[in-house]
Design an enzyme around this catalytic site. Structure first.
Site: not given
Ligand code: THU
Length: 160
Positions: A64, A73, A75
């Site tokens: 983040e 994210c 993935e």
């Molecule tokens: N997030 C992921 O890492 N993968 C996803 O597919 C959905 C959301 C993360 C992004 C952010 O850091 C946190 O989860 C909240 O949305």
């Protein structure tokens, strides 16, 4: 006008112990990866593990940023790292797991739309399906056999 139905089958496992050894190991790598997520804003920690055709596992976790949209994210961190380090090596499967510091995530965490689109680029290029394993912090594991199952009517480079 004609109607068309798009459907797909997925496998549901009561717990990760029901998985085959390869899938279980990959999910364990995702759980490990989740521990290093940098998610001070959402407190939602995600881990991803990518299994390549050469049996190498590449991991990612969400990263983040104080400027929220600049984060990424888990993935995409994982698949972009796989593409950067092992160009041209096909992806067999991706395991994803999420936990929250605020509540128990007891149902599978599915990849967001942006991640589905990013992974679909790899699946489309390699012309071999990428299976997706999803889990929360505990509970059920869902496995689908192809990314395209969870991104029907996807956009790809043939439209360009
Ligand atoms: N997030 C992921 O890492 N993968 C996803 O597919 C959905 C959301 C993360 C992004 C952010 O850091 C946190 O989860 C909240 O949305």
């Amino acid at each position: 006008m004609r109607k068309k139905t798009i459907s797909f089958e997925l496998q549901v496992f009561e717990t990760m112990d029901e998985l085959g050894p390869e899938d279980k190991k990959l999910l364990q790598s995702a759980i490990e990866a989740r521990k290093n997520a940098y998610a001070p804003y959402s407190k939602f920690n995600v881990g991803a593990a990518v299994l390549l055709q050469n049996d190498v596992v590449v991991i990612g976790n969400n990263q983040e940023n104080a400027s929220y949209p600049s984060g990424l994210c888990a993935e995409r961190v994982a698949v972009f790292q796989a593409g950067a380090k092992y160009p041209g090596i096909a992806i067999k499967s991706i395991a994803i797991t999420a936990m929250s510091e605020n509540h128990m995530v007891d149902s599978p965490a599915a990849p967001c739309g942006n991640c589905r689109q990013a992974i679909s680029e790899y699946e489309f290029r390699q012309k071999e399906p990428i299976s997706i394993l999803m889990m929360g912090e505990k509970g059920e594991v869902i496995k689908c056999n192809s990314l395209s199952d969870i991104l029907p009517l996807g956009f790809n480079n043939t439209y360009l």
